[in-house]
Design a protein around this motif. Structure first.
Motif, PDB file in Angstrom:
ATOM      1  N   GLY A  54       0.782  -1.213   0.000  1.00 45.59           N
ATOM      2  CA  GLY A  54       0.000   0.000   0.000  1.00 45.59           C
ATOM      3  C   GLY A  54       0.819   1.271   0.000  1.00 45.59           C
ATOM      4  N   THR A  55       2.131   1.169  -0.138  1.00 46.57           N
ATOM      5  CA  THR A  55       2.969   2.350  -0.141  1.00 46.57           C
ATOM      6  C   THR A  55       3.413   2.660  -1.550  1.00 46.57           C
ATOM      7  OG1 THR A  55       4.959   1.082   0.249  1.00 46.57           O
ATOM      8  CG2 THR A  55       3.784   1.850   2.172  1.00 46.57           C
ATOM      9  N   ILE A  56       4.221   3.676  -1.681  1.00 44.13           N
ATOM     10  CA  ILE A  56       4.542   4.155  -3.022  1.00 44.13           C
ATOM     11  C   ILE A  56       5.648   3.355  -3.680  1.00 44.13           C
ATOM     12  CG2 ILE A  56       6.231   5.882  -2.350  1.00 44.13           C
ATOM     13  CD1 ILE A  56       4.884   7.718  -4.338  1.00 44.13           C
ATOM     14  N   MET A  57       5.320   2.775  -4.819  1.00 46.59           N
ATOM     15  CA  MET A  57       6.318   2.162  -5.702  1.00 46.59           C
ATOM     16  C   MET A  57       7.318   1.279  -4.963  1.00 46.59           C
ATOM     17  SD  MET A  57       7.073   5.098  -8.483  1.00 46.59           S
ATOM     18  CE  MET A  57       8.277   4.066  -9.303  1.00 46.59           C
ATOM     19  N   ARG A  58       6.813   0.416  -4.084  1.00 48.40           N
ATOM     20  CA  ARG A  58       7.723  -0.531  -3.460  1.00 48.40           C
ATOM     21  C   ARG A  58       7.944  -1.662  -4.454  1.00 48.40           C
ATOM     22  NH1 ARG A  58       8.343  -0.358   2.062  1.00 48.40           N
ATOM     23  NH2 ARG A  58       9.767  -2.079   1.691  1.00 48.40           N
ATOM     24  N   LEU A  59       8.790  -1.393  -5.446  1.00 47.49           N
ATOM     25  CA  LEU A  59       8.910  -2.290  -6.584  1.00 47.49           C
ATOM     26  C   LEU A  59       9.620  -3.583  -6.235  1.00 47.49           C
ATOM     27  CD1 LEU A  59       9.991   0.292  -9.268  1.00 47.49           C
ATOM     28  CD2 LEU A  59       7.715  -0.225  -8.415  1.00 47.49           C
ATOM     29  N   TRP A  60      10.385  -3.571  -5.187  1.00 41.04           N
ATOM     30  CA  TRP A  60      11.266  -4.705  -4.970  1.00 41.04           C
ATOM     31  C   TRP A  60      10.923  -5.483  -3.698  1.00 41.04           C
ATOM     32  CZ3 TRP A  60      12.644   0.224  -6.275  1.00 41.04           C
ATOM     33  CH2 TRP A  60      13.000   0.385  -7.619  1.00 41.04           C
ATOM     34  N   GLY A 697       3.232   7.671  -8.722  1.00 40.51           N
ATOM     35  CA  GLY A 697       3.316   7.270  -7.329  1.00 40.51           C
ATOM     36  C   GLY A 697       2.885   8.307  -6.321  1.00 40.51           C
ATOM     37  N   THR A 698       2.629   9.534  -6.753  1.00 40.85           N
ATOM     38  CA  THR A 698       2.397  10.610  -5.778  1.00 40.85           C
ATOM     39  C   THR A 698       1.217  10.383  -4.842  1.00 40.85           C
ATOM     40  OG1 THR A 698       1.267  11.842  -7.548  1.00 40.85           O
ATOM     41  CG2 THR A 698       3.553  12.439  -7.076  1.00 40.85           C
ATOM     42  N   PRO A 699       0.099   9.764  -5.252  1.00 43.10           N
ATOM     43  CA  PRO A 699      -0.985   9.594  -4.274  1.00 43.10           C
ATOM     44  C   PRO A 699      -0.578   8.767  -3.068  1.00 43.10           C
ATOM     45  CG  PRO A 699      -1.819   9.284  -6.503  1.00 43.10           C
ATOM     46  CD  PRO A 699      -0.324   9.335  -6.602  1.00 43.10           C
ATOM     47  N   TRP A 700       0.370   7.858  -3.243  1.00 43.79           N
ATOM     48  CA  TRP A 700       0.762   6.996  -2.138  1.00 43.79           C
ATOM     49  C   TRP A 700       1.737   7.665  -1.169  1.00 43.79           C
ATOM     50  CZ3 TRP A 700      -1.034   5.216  -6.656  1.00 43.79           C
ATOM     51  CH2 TRP A 700      -2.008   4.218  -6.584  1.00 43.79           C
ATOM     52  N   LEU A 705       2.854   9.919   4.987  1.00 42.04           N
ATOM     53  CA  LEU A 705       2.506  11.097   5.786  1.00 42.04           C
ATOM     54  C   LEU A 705       1.457  10.764   6.840  1.00 42.04           C
ATOM     55  CD1 LEU A 705       2.358  13.692   2.867  1.00 42.04           C
ATOM     56  CD2 LEU A 705       4.211  13.321   4.501  1.00 42.04           C
ATOM     57  N   ARG A 706       1.247   9.456   7.078  1.00 41.30           N
ATOM     58  CA  ARG A 706       0.317   8.968   8.092  1.00 41.30           C
ATOM     59  C   ARG A 706      -1.120   9.396   7.796  1.00 41.30           C
ATOM     60  NH1 ARG A 706       4.017  10.458  13.443  1.00 41.30           N
ATOM     61  NH2 ARG A 706       5.888   9.316  12.756  1.00 41.30           N
ATOM     62  N   ALA A 707      -1.424   9.545   6.529  1.00 39.37           N
ATOM     63  CA  ALA A 707      -2.782   9.924   6.123  1.00 39.37           C
ATOM     64  C   ALA A 707      -3.203   9.088   4.921  1.00 39.37           C
ATOM     65  CB  ALA A 707      -2.835  11.416   5.789  1.00 39.37           C
ATOM     66  N   PRO A 708      -3.276   7.766   5.074  1.00 39.07           N
ATOM     67  CA  PRO A 708      -3.532   6.909   3.910  1.00 39.07           C
ATOM     68  C   PRO A 708      -4.893   7.134   3.266  1.00 39.07           C
ATOM     69  CG  PRO A 708      -3.680   5.642   5.938  1.00 39.07           C
ATOM     70  CD  PRO A 708      -3.119   6.977   6.310  1.00 39.07           C
ATOM     71  N   THR A 709      -5.851   7.684   4.032  1.00 43.87           N
ATOM     72  CA  THR A 709      -7.181   7.914   3.450  1.00 43.87           C
ATOM     73  C   THR A 709      -7.341   9.319   2.903  1.00 43.87           C
ATOM     74  OG1 THR A 709      -8.117   8.579   5.591  1.00 43.87           O
ATOM     75  CG2 THR A 709      -8.217   6.233   4.997  1.00 43.87           C
ATOM     76  N   ARG A 710      -6.277  10.123   3.002  1.00 46.25           N
ATOM     77  CA  ARG A 710      -6.374  11.507   2.536  1.00 46.25           C
ATOM     78  C   ARG A 710      -6.317  11.527   1.014  1.00 46.25           C
ATOM     79  NH1 ARG A 710      -5.376  16.134   5.451  1.00 46.25           N
ATOM     80  NH2 ARG A 710      -4.909  18.051   4.297  1.00 46.25           N
ATOM     81  N   ARG A 711      -7.313  12.153   0.413  1.00 45.53           N
ATOM     82  CA  ARG A 711      -7.364  12.221  -1.035  1.00 45.53           C
ATOM     83  C   ARG A 711      -8.264  13.376  -1.435  1.00 45.53           C
ATOM     84  NH1 ARG A 711     -10.245   6.899  -2.957  1.00 45.53           N
ATOM     85  NH2 ARG A 711      -8.612   6.067  -1.665  1.00 45.53           N
ATOM     86  N   PRO A 712      -8.109  13.883  -2.646  1.00 42.46           N
ATOM     87  CA  PRO A 712      -8.968  14.967  -3.109  1.00 42.46           C
ATOM     88  C   PRO A 712     -10.402  14.483  -3.270  1.00 42.46           C
ATOM     89  CG  PRO A 712      -6.991  14.797  -4.441  1.00 42.46           C
ATOM     90  CD  PRO A 712      -7.066  13.563  -3.603  1.00 42.46           C
ATOM     91  N   THR A 713     -11.331  15.411  -3.109  1.00 39.91           N
ATOM     92  CA  THR A 713     -12.728  15.086  -3.361  1.00 39.91           C
ATOM     93  C   THR A 713     -12.971  15.021  -4.855  1.00 39.91           C
ATOM     94  OG1 THR A 713     -13.315  17.418  -3.347  1.00 39.91           O
ATOM     95  CG2 THR A 713     -13.469  16.251  -1.261  1.00 39.91           C
ATOM     96  N   THR A 735      -9.902  -2.060   1.300  1.00 39.94           N
ATOM     97  CA  THR A 735      -9.776  -3.425   1.780  1.00 39.94           C
ATOM     98  C   THR A 735      -8.305  -3.779   1.873  1.00 39.94           C
ATOM     99  OG1 THR A 735     -11.829  -3.969   0.649  1.00 39.94           O
ATOM    100  CG2 THR A 735     -10.462  -5.802   1.397  1.00 39.94           C
ATOM    101  N   ARG A 736      -7.855  -4.112   3.059  1.00 35.00           N
ATOM    102  CA  ARG A 736      -6.453  -4.436   3.325  1.00 35.00           C
ATOM    103  C   ARG A 736      -5.519  -3.287   3.061  1.00 35.00           C
ATOM    104  NH1 ARG A 736      -4.536 -10.501   1.729  1.00 35.00           N
ATOM    105  NH2 ARG A 736      -6.096 -11.641   2.906  1.00 35.00           N
ATOM    106  N   ALA A 737      -5.216  -3.062   1.779  1.00 33.93           N
ATOM    107  CA  ALA A 737      -4.181  -2.080   1.468  1.00 33.93           C
ATOM    108  C   ALA A 737      -4.788  -0.702   1.357  1.00 33.93           C
ATOM    109  CB  ALA A 737      -3.493  -2.443   0.161  1.00 33.93           C
ATOM    110  N   PRO A 738      -4.466   0.220   2.253  1.00 29.96           N
ATOM    111  CA  PRO A 738      -5.018   1.571   2.140  1.00 29.96           C
ATOM    112  C   PRO A 738      -4.513   2.256   0.899  1.00 29.96           C
ATOM    113  CG  PRO A 738      -3.273   1.510   3.765  1.00 29.96           C
ATOM    114  CD  PRO A 738      -3.512   0.086   3.360  1.00 29.96           C
ATOM    115  N   SER A 739      -5.390   2.948   0.219  1.00 26.93           N
ATOM    116  CA  SER A 739      -5.018   3.637  -1.014  1.00 26.93           C
ATOM    117  C   SER A 739      -5.303   5.109  -0.865  1.00 26.93           C
ATOM    118  CB  SER A 739      -5.809   3.088  -2.207  1.00 26.93           C
ATOM    119  OG  SER A 739      -5.631   3.920  -3.315  1.00 26.93           O
ATOM    120  N   ALA A 740      -4.323   5.930  -1.186  1.00 27.66           N
ATOM    121  CA  ALA A 740      -4.509   7.372  -1.131  1.00 27.66           C
ATOM    122  C   ALA A 740      -4.738   7.939  -2.504  1.00 27.66           C
ATOM    123  CB  ALA A 740      -3.285   8.034  -0.492  1.00 27.66           C
TER     124      ALA A 740
END
Length: 761
Positions: A54-60, A697-700, A705-713, A735-740
């Protein structure tokens, strides 16, 4: 994770034994949306963005570890939350099936109202292909624009003329007017011949033979395309991996001629040849020309076509001469500055009112291989049989991700994006295993393996998202991709497939990413050795532009131009990828060295303004306007994006980046500014550009920033401006993985203006 397994691909298991690797895996996604689903954002979008944990671009993130994934980033569209389950229950009967949900016309119309140049165009196409196939049999349109190719040179929804039906296409590419592909186009001509020849010479004005059509008379589904043309001919296209099968149903009372414009692909040609064999109803030949973007990469393609109806007459043209009854023509030069488009070709005529089936094999090795591809894959099989097999392959590929819930509109966006994501890369080996290598020699792959080419944007458009999707859904293909890239490195001594179209050593990131996700059935040691030996001083073997300065100083000064600042960020990601592969293979020395170099992004981070910024040897350019791509001297600093958008591209060390930007509160405020406009483009903007790769990757970042549910309306149709809140009304259930993931999208216009995936610029 449940998987359908097939023999032929083997991965090392614990203890050194081997287990069969599945050609595909089956994933279940729970599609939870609230309210009206947001339309897919216009612009250049890639296939899927996959972020571990659920984080940004954890490709590996290791495939052996706990994997939680979110698919978003404008590619698999809509407000999506998901879970990966091992045994998905049966789909609800009311849900739109994946195959039927694909709309091939999404991404085919350029939105001229957007200030994004060709980035406002998906450059997708309707046509016939199978997943990762060599052939993309499809129509190409014409609308007044650049010489010879018309507007953009692809399929433009506002056009009302079809140039013909070609053999290949690049889905989502940039380089307007230089798209490449469209080899060996066929034009059905329903008029009469004059004294045994065409009424006008195609080399003088091929546009006289372009075909009027109406979208009301088109139909497209995965593996199939049909159009009833205004001239009374109905054309149908389908395909196998290396063969196009087409039918042309001519009306009675007119002519029944197929014009074979062998010298008429999208880009410049330096030569072509065609031979007609009336006794076997076969036409074959080749062309030599410029590849995508016409930036120095060249190739030869070969074809062999059989027809199921005898020829009533035939002939060829070359320059100003047309010759009835002739069976051979050739025009070629060694001058790669030449342009012989439409200069030579052939025609074959059938009985009045004929319905003709053409079976065309394609090869990049030779005419004999093209014929062998055709005979092995389709033989004399019917059009319907080939179409049904193509449909079966697409249903299998699209079915690897089983989405539950969601409206028909949302499912259409999702599965259309998945469809576009599986068109490339492409097999290049023939049915006998032969392929033409990057060294100009013919090689042979082992039975059951494939050699892949066409890594989107030299990998720049692929490494952030599509590579992960393929690893999750088609692990056997992923291992073959890694093997193909290592063969490229062995054959060229470097890591670029010819003249690079984008920046960075992106193929190294793809290899390391796929390796981490389980695609290890390739020569891993050879891959690492090539990476570590070519990406060091004295920089004589690297393909990285300004590699010497980067390796020696850790930065590229802004005077170099060519998007110098963003190249430092991309090269740092490349180095991180090498370090991770080295760590997995136990090379601690290389791991430490490249992990240290992966922090070179700090050399273009300005501690005073707390932002990524162009830097000269004398200091930072603090007068640079981060809303733009180029500095006052016209030197590019950020590739296809602004300084604001590139300011977060440190996916491998976000914690340090956030700290340097002033901590969580300051970084949250800065990210909120960026996310107020999710698809603003790259011209004097403070907003984001989620339909282009660097911003995927920017939404993640909100997760960090400890705000996984923060997103634009959600945005209105009148404005793409929006505000950021923690619990917007339009937020999807997680569900499971929080998406920002932000869900703002411009809602005006039809879905024809939405995009699929992009491959290069």
């Amino acid at each position: 994770m449940g998987a359908r397994r097939s023999p032929g691909h083997r991965l090392p298991a614990a203890g050194g034994s081997f287990v069969s690797a599945p050609r595909s895996r089956h994933l279940l996604l729970i599609f939870a949306t609230a309210g009206r689903p947001a339309p897919i954002a216009r612009g250049r979008q890639a296939g899927a963005v996959v972020h571990g944990k659920g984080t940004i671009m954890r490709l590996w993130r290791s495939a052996r570890g706990r994997r939680r994934a979110a698919l978003a980033g404008g590619a698999l569209a809509g407000a999506v939350s998901l879970t990966l389950l091992a045994a998905p229950p049966p789909a609800a009967a009311a849900e739109l099936p994946p195959f039927e949900a694909v709309d091939q016309f999404i991404g085919t119309e350029m939105d001229t109202a957007q200030n994004k140049s060709n980035d406002a165009y998906g450059n997708t196409f309707p046509g016939a292909a199978v997943p990762f196939g060599m052939v993309q049999s499809s129509p190409t349109t014409y609308k007044p624009g650049p010489a010879l190719v018309g507007e953009k040179g692809g399929y433009e929804y506002t056009a009302d003329l079809i140039r013909g039906f070609g053999m290949t296409r690049y889905s989502g590419s940039g380089c307007t007017g230089r798209y490449g592909g469209y080899e060996f186009p066929t034009i059905p001509y329903a008029g009469e011949l004059v004294n045994g020849v065409l009424p006008s010479n195609p080399s003088d004005d091929i546009k006289k033979y372009y075909l009027k059509f109406d979208h009301a008379n088109e139909k497209a589904e995965p593996g199939y395309y049909r159009v009833a043309l205004d001239n009374g001919v109905t054309a149908e296209l389908t395909a196998s991996s290396r063969t196009a099968v087409s039918t042309f149903d001519f009306a009675r009372g007119g002519g029944s001629t197929l014009i074979l414009d062998v010298s008429g692909p999208n880009n410049r040609t330096y030569g072509s040849e065609v031979t007609i064999d009336p006794a076997t109803r076969t036409v074959s030949g080749w062309m030599h020309g410029a590849d995508l973007c016409d930036n120095g990469n060249r190739y030869r393609a070969y074809f062999s076509t059989t027809y199921d109806r005898p020829f009533e007459s035939y002939g060829v043209w070359k320059d100003g001469a047309m010759t009835a009854g002739a069976t051979h023509v050739r025009k070629a030069t060694d001058d790669t500055g030449a342009d012989y488009r439409h200069d030579n070709g052939a025609w074959v005529t059938f009985a009045d009112g004929a319905k003709v089936t053409a079976r065309t094999g394609l090869s990049y090795v030779g005419v004999e291989n093209a014929a062998a591809n055709r005979d092995a894959e389709v033989g004399t099989g019917s059009f319907g049989k080939v179409r049904n097999e193509a449909a079966r392959r697409w249903k299998d590929a699209l079915g690897t991700i089983d989405v539950r819930g969601g409206s028909a509109e949302a499912r259409t966006k999702f599965y259309t994006a998945l469809y576009h994501s599986l068109l490339h890369p492409n097999v290049r080996d023939d049915v006998n295993g032969e392929y033409l290598g990057y060294d100009g020699e013919v090689h042979t792959v082992p039975k059951g393996r494939h050699f892949y080419v066409n890594f989107a944007g030299s990998g720049w458009d692929m490494y952030r998202s599509q590579a992960q999707l393929i690893a999750l859904t088609h692990p056997g293909v992923a291992s073959d991709i890694n093997r193909s890239i290592v063969l490229l490195a062995e054959q060229t001594g470097g890591w670029a497939p010819g003249a690079a179209r984008m920046q960075g050593d992106n193929l190294q990131v793809i290899v390391a990413t796929l390796d981490d996700m389980g695609a290890t059935d390739y020569d891993r040691a050879a891959a690492l050795e090539s990476m570590t030996s070519t990406q060091v001083l004295p920089a004589t073997k690297t393909d990285r532009t300004d590699g010497y300065q980067y390796f020696a100083t850790g930065l590229i000064e802004n005077r170099k131009g060519d998007f110098a600042t963003s190249r430092v960020l991309e090269y740092a990601i490349d180095d991180f990828a090498i370090a991770q592969l080295a760590g997995r293979l136990g090379d601690e020395k290389s791991h430490a060295a490249f992990m240290a170099r992966a922090q070179n992004w700090m050399n273009v981070f300005d501690p005073e303004t707390r932002h990524i910024r162009p830097r000269e040897r004398t200091g930072f350019d603090r007068a640079f306007d981060l809303r733009v791509r180029e500095d006052g001297a016209g030197r590019g600093q950020f590739n296809q994006s602004t300084g604001y958008q590139y300011g977060w591209l440190v996916p491998h060390n976000l914690a340090t980046l956030i700290g340097k930007r002033g901590g969580i509160e300051a970084s949250t405020r800065a990210l909120d500014v960026l996310m107020q406009d999710l698809d603003a483009g790259a011209y004097t903007k403070t907003g984001n550009y989620l339909s282009n790769q660097p911003a995927f990757g920017t939404p993640w970042v909100y997760n960090w920033l400890r705000a996984p549910t923060r997103r634009p309306t959600c945005c209105t149709a009148r404005s793409r401006r929006c505000t950021t809140r923690r619990r917007p009304a339009c937020r999807a259930t997680t569900t499971r993985a929080p998406s920002a993931r932000g869900t703002c999208s411009r809602t005006s216009g039809s879905t024809r203006r939405s995009t699929g995936r992009a491959t290069s610029s």
